[in-house]
Design a protein around this motif. Structure first.
Motif, mmCIF file in Angstrom:
data_model
loop_
_atom_site.group_PDB
_atom_site.id
_atom_site.type_symbol
_atom_site.label_atom_id
_atom_site.label_comp_id
_atom_site.label_asym_id
_atom_site.label_seq_id
_atom_site.Cartn_x
_atom_site.Cartn_y
_atom_site.Cartn_z
ATOM 1 N N TYR A 1 35.838 12.057 12.243
ATOM 2 C CA TYR A 1 37.131 12.550 12.724
ATOM 3 C C TYR A 1 37.924 13.158 11.571
ATOM 4 N N GLN A 2 38.662 14.218 11.873
ATOM 5 C CA GLN A 2 39.411 14.862 10.802
ATOM 6 C C GLN A 2 40.912 14.674 10.937
ATOM 7 N N THR A 3 41.316 14.067 12.037
ATOM 8 C CA THR A 3 42.737 13.767 12.202
ATOM 9 C C THR A 3 42.841 12.335 12.714
ATOM 10 N N TYR A 4 44.071 11.883 12.864
ATOM 11 C CA TYR A 4 44.248 10.604 13.538
ATOM 12 C C TYR A 4 43.811 10.739 14.978
ATOM 13 N N ILE A 5 43.144 9.730 15.474
ATOM 14 C CA ILE A 5 42.706 9.777 16.871
ATOM 15 C C ILE A 5 43.231 8.549 17.596
ATOM 16 N N THR A 6 43.311 8.670 18.898
ATOM 17 C CA THR A 6 43.714 7.497 19.672
ATOM 18 C C THR A 6 42.481 6.625 19.904
ATOM 19 N N TYR A 7 42.755 5.393 20.316
ATOM 20 C CA TYR A 7 41.651 4.463 20.497
ATOM 21 C C TYR A 7 40.703 4.932 21.603
ATOM 22 N N GLU A 8 41.250 5.546 22.645
ATOM 23 C CA GLU A 8 40.401 6.048 23.728
ATOM 24 C C GLU A 8 39.358 7.015 23.190
ATOM 25 N N VAL A 9 39.809 7.880 22.298
ATOM 26 C CA VAL A 9 38.892 8.864 21.736
ATOM 27 C C VAL A 9 37.820 8.157 20.914
ATOM 28 N N TYR A 10 38.252 7.111 20.202
ATOM 29 C CA TYR A 10 37.285 6.399 19.359
ATOM 30 C C TYR A 10 36.169 5.758 20.174
ATOM 31 N N ILE A 11 36.519 5.152 21.312
ATOM 32 C CA ILE A 11 35.470 4.371 21.995
ATOM 33 C C ILE A 11 34.581 5.191 22.935
ATOM 34 N N VAL A 12 34.876 6.474 23.123
ATOM 35 C CA VAL A 12 34.026 7.264 24.032
ATOM 36 C C VAL A 12 32.542 7.252 23.616
ATOM 37 N N PRO A 13 32.208 7.525 22.353
ATOM 38 C CA PRO A 13 30.777 7.480 21.985
ATOM 39 C C PRO A 13 30.169 6.093 22.195
ATOM 40 N N GLY A 14 30.957 5.058 21.908
ATOM 41 C CA GLY A 14 30.465 3.695 22.109
ATOM 42 C C GLY A 14 30.169 3.427 23.573
ATOM 43 N N LEU A 15 30.999 3.998 24.446
ATOM 44 C CA LEU A 15 30.778 3.790 25.883
ATOM 45 C C LEU A 15 29.570 4.590 26.360
ATOM 46 N N GLN B 1 23.866 9.998 33.514
ATOM 47 C CA GLN B 1 25.060 9.158 33.669
ATOM 48 C C GLN B 1 26.060 9.420 32.558
ATOM 49 N N VAL B 2 25.564 9.616 31.349
ATOM 50 C CA VAL B 2 26.455 9.854 30.218
ATOM 51 C C VAL B 2 27.247 11.143 30.434
ATOM 52 N N TYR B 3 26.570 12.168 30.913
ATOM 53 C CA TYR B 3 27.282 13.428 31.114
ATOM 54 C C TYR B 3 28.332 13.330 32.214
ATOM 55 N N VAL B 4 27.995 12.602 33.256
ATOM 56 C CA VAL B 4 29.006 12.407 34.307
ATOM 57 C C VAL B 4 30.199 11.651 33.731
ATOM 58 N N PHE B 5 29.915 10.653 32.914
ATOM 59 C CA PHE B 5 30.985 9.882 32.272
ATOM 60 C C PHE B 5 31.831 10.783 31.372
ATOM 61 N N LEU B 6 31.167 11.631 30.584
ATOM 62 C CA LEU B 6 31.913 12.525 29.695
ATOM 63 C C LEU B 6 32.796 13.488 30.501
ATOM 64 N N ALA B 7 32.284 13.900 31.644
ATOM 65 C CA ALA B 7 33.075 14.801 32.501
ATOM 66 C C ALA B 7 34.316 14.074 33.007
ATOM 67 N N VAL B 8 34.140 12.829 33.437
ATOM 68 C CA VAL B 8 35.294 12.068 33.918
ATOM 69 C C VAL B 8 36.268 11.815 32.769
ATOM 70 N N ALA B 9 35.712 11.514 31.587
ATOM 71 C CA ALA B 9 36.569 11.292 30.422
ATOM 72 C C ALA B 9 37.375 12.557 30.121
ATOM 73 N N ALA B 10 36.744 13.690 30.285
ATOM 74 C CA ALA B 10 37.452 14.957 30.074
ATOM 75 C C ALA B 10 38.599 15.080 31.068
ATOM 76 N N PHE C 1 40.336 12.698 32.026
ATOM 77 C CA PHE C 1 41.422 11.872 31.483
ATOM 78 C C PHE C 1 42.002 12.467 30.206
ATOM 79 N N GLY C 2 41.570 13.648 29.867
ATOM 80 C CA GLY C 2 42.150 14.331 28.720
ATOM 81 C C GLY C 2 41.398 14.139 27.418
ATOM 82 N N ILE C 3 40.244 13.459 27.462
ATOM 83 C CA ILE C 3 39.481 13.283 26.229
ATOM 84 C C ILE C 3 38.415 14.368 26.173
ATOM 85 N N THR C 4 38.775 15.491 25.572
ATOM 86 C CA THR C 4 37.845 16.615 25.544
ATOM 87 C C THR C 4 37.298 16.804 24.138
ATOM 88 N N LEU C 5 36.167 17.482 24.071
ATOM 89 C CA LEU C 5 35.494 17.697 22.789
ATOM 90 C C LEU C 5 35.223 19.187 22.634
#
Lengths: 263, 238
Positions: free
Chosen positions: A55-69, A122-131, A133-137
């Motif tokens: 990460y290159q900036t401060y991130i929120t916790y939601e952003v941090y745990i997306v890869p873990g999820l 499943q991961v891609y569907v999850f990433l889409a839902v996360a997006a 919620f505003g967590i985009t990459l």
């Protein structure tokens, strides 16, 4: 050619099974979403995160745990296929697979790849839902993560396969939950970065650093942000080779656990 | 000889499940007759390489199971005691999945699937879901599936368990027909009424072969059931 035919058939069968089990799909999706929405919201206030690679900036916790999820989805999926393998052994369809004239390691690898592909879906569907919620990459991040997901999916699937070759009965499976999934997930960087762990205990930090799941998560995390992480890559590949090798041995009638099973 | 078993032995720890088992089969129907616990399932696990053993040798259509396991397995069709169907797939899809495990795909797989189903009188059920079939038809489908790669040897481990009389009769007839067409059939059972006079019989008891003869010779004018009970009762445990 013969090899490919068998592999595609195994993948198709696994995919069709998954499509039919809609409740399994929903459960697989709801689990990480609950973590993302409920757990992360609660922890955001409690956990301050500093800037750490990738990460290159401060991130929120939601952003941090997306890869873990994402890793969590694959971990559960790997164990789920392991469960279905134990079930298959009890029910006999594993025998059908094993009496095929193709080499066993190939059949088992096909089975792993099938499981990994299902988990990636499943991961891609999850990433889409996360997006949603505003967590985009970065759009390329979604592409770059694909090979990482294949590798981590294979590694976690191989672990499940290894477990399935040692478990003889479905009833023993609750133990897997307690002694494999939970420790692997909680003692990893999925929920907290290593330095945060080190603050509370150096031992816990070291365990996390050795945990193959940590490296799967980091591989996914760095890929999502388009940074290479060769160390994690190496760890994931080595763990895969180790788990898969042991699992093939476990399924080999000359060495393995099948010897102890009465037919 | 299409299936040769010589001096085969296997043990679960200290318990010997098979001891010096030898027989050689030619095309035709041979029943592997033995009471429960005789070692039939262990023998089948060895014949399909689910287990391996250092004692003895298995040869399938000239291929040694230990030296060329894949060549040997490709000559074997097997129907296990437990059903191994994917209940949510259609009969045809089940057949095609199995064909693919043997490296057969596409049109070739479909042709072979319909041919095998036809042999078992199941052609019209190809598109039904396996779950919707009754027990007898499920079994027939499994037999058809075991034939899809044109094996020389067909192994069936108590295939009529749990079926009603009529379904049993139908399956016994069908498999006898297949044996008449040049297939080597080994049919494990403990039910003597599935065996005809012209069939070969291997009597297995406590892991040993007590006899290997034509059923007619074996029973010598008496009911086969009596002979079988006598043989398996008089044997001293080892």
């Amino acid at each position: 050619m013969i090899y490919l035919v068998a592999m595609l058939a195994i993948i198709r069968r696994e995919a069709m099974r998954f499509v039919r089990q809609r409740s399994r799909f929903l459960a697989a999706l709801v689990r990480p979403l609950v973590w993302l929405v409920v757990f992360a919201a609660g922890f955001r206030a409690a956990l301050g995160l500093s800037i750490i690679p990738p990460y290159q900036t401060y991130i929120t916790y939601e952003v941090y745990i997306v890869p873990g999820l994402c890793g969590m989805i694959q971990l559960f999926n790997g164990m789920q296929s392991s469960l279905s393998l134990v079930y298959d052994q009890e029910m006999g369809s594993m025998r059908l697979l094993l009496t095929s004239p193709l080499p066993r390691w190939w059949l088992l690898l096909s089975k792993l790849l099938a499981g990994a592909l299902v988990s990636i879906l499943q991961v891609y569907v999850f990433l889409a839902v996360a997006a949603g919620f505003g967590i985009t990459l970065d759009p390329w991040g979604y592409v770059a993560v694909l090979p990482a997901l294949v590798l981590s999916g294979l590694m976690l699937g191989a672990l499940g396969l290894l477990i399935s070759s040692t478990i003889r009965q479905l009833e023993n499976f609750a133990g897997v939950m307690n002694f494999v999934i939970f420790p692997m997930f909680f003692l990893s960087t999925a929920l907290y970065p290593l330095w945060k762990m080190a603050e509370s205990s150096q031992l816990l930090r070291d365990i996390c650093a050795w945990n193959p799941f940590t490296h799967a998560v980091e591989l996914i995390r760095f890929a999502l942000y388009l940074h290479p992480n060769l160390w994690a890559l190496l760890w994931v590949c080595l763990s895969f080779a180790l788990f898969f090798g042991a699992a093939v041995l476990g399924y080999d009638p000359a060495h393995g656990m099948t010897r102890r099973r009465k037919g | 000889m299409t299936l040769t078993v010589s001096d085969l032995g296997y043990a679960y720890g200290a318990k010997r499940a098979l001891d010096g088992v030898s027989f050689a089969l030619m095309p035709g129907f041979t029943a592997l007759l033995g009471p429960n616990g005789a070692g039939k399932s262990t023998l089948f696990a060895l014949l399909t390489r689910l287990f391996v053993t250092r004692e003895g040798r298995i040869c399938v259509a000239g291929q040694d199971m230990a030296r060329a396991p894949r060549a040997a397995l490709s000559q074997i069709g097997v129907v296990f005691q437990q059903p191994t169907l994917d209940l949510d797939m259609s009969v045809a899809a089940n057949m095609r999945y199995f064909a693919a495990l043997h490296g057969i795909a596409g049109r070739e797989a479909s042709i072979r699937a319909s041919r095998a189903l036809e042999q078992l009188g199941m052609a019209e059920r190809a598109n039904e879901r396996a779950r919707d079939l009754n027990g007898g038809h499920r079994r027939r489908m499994e037999i058809a599936r075991a034939l899809i790669h044109d094996p020389k040897v067909l192994l069936l481990d108590e295939p009529t368990v749990g079926l009603d009389f009529k379904s049993r009769q139908g399956i016994v007839d069908h498999v006898h027909q297949l044996a008449g067409q040049g297939l080597t059939v080994l049919w494990a059972t403990h039910l003597v009424d599935e065996i005809r006079d012209s069939d070969g019989v291997v009597v297995l008891h406590r892991g040993r072969v007590l006899a290997h003869q034509r059923a007619e010779t074996l029973r010598a004018g008496r009911p086969l059931a009596d002979v079988f009970i006598e043989m398996t009762a008089s044997e001293v445990p080892t």
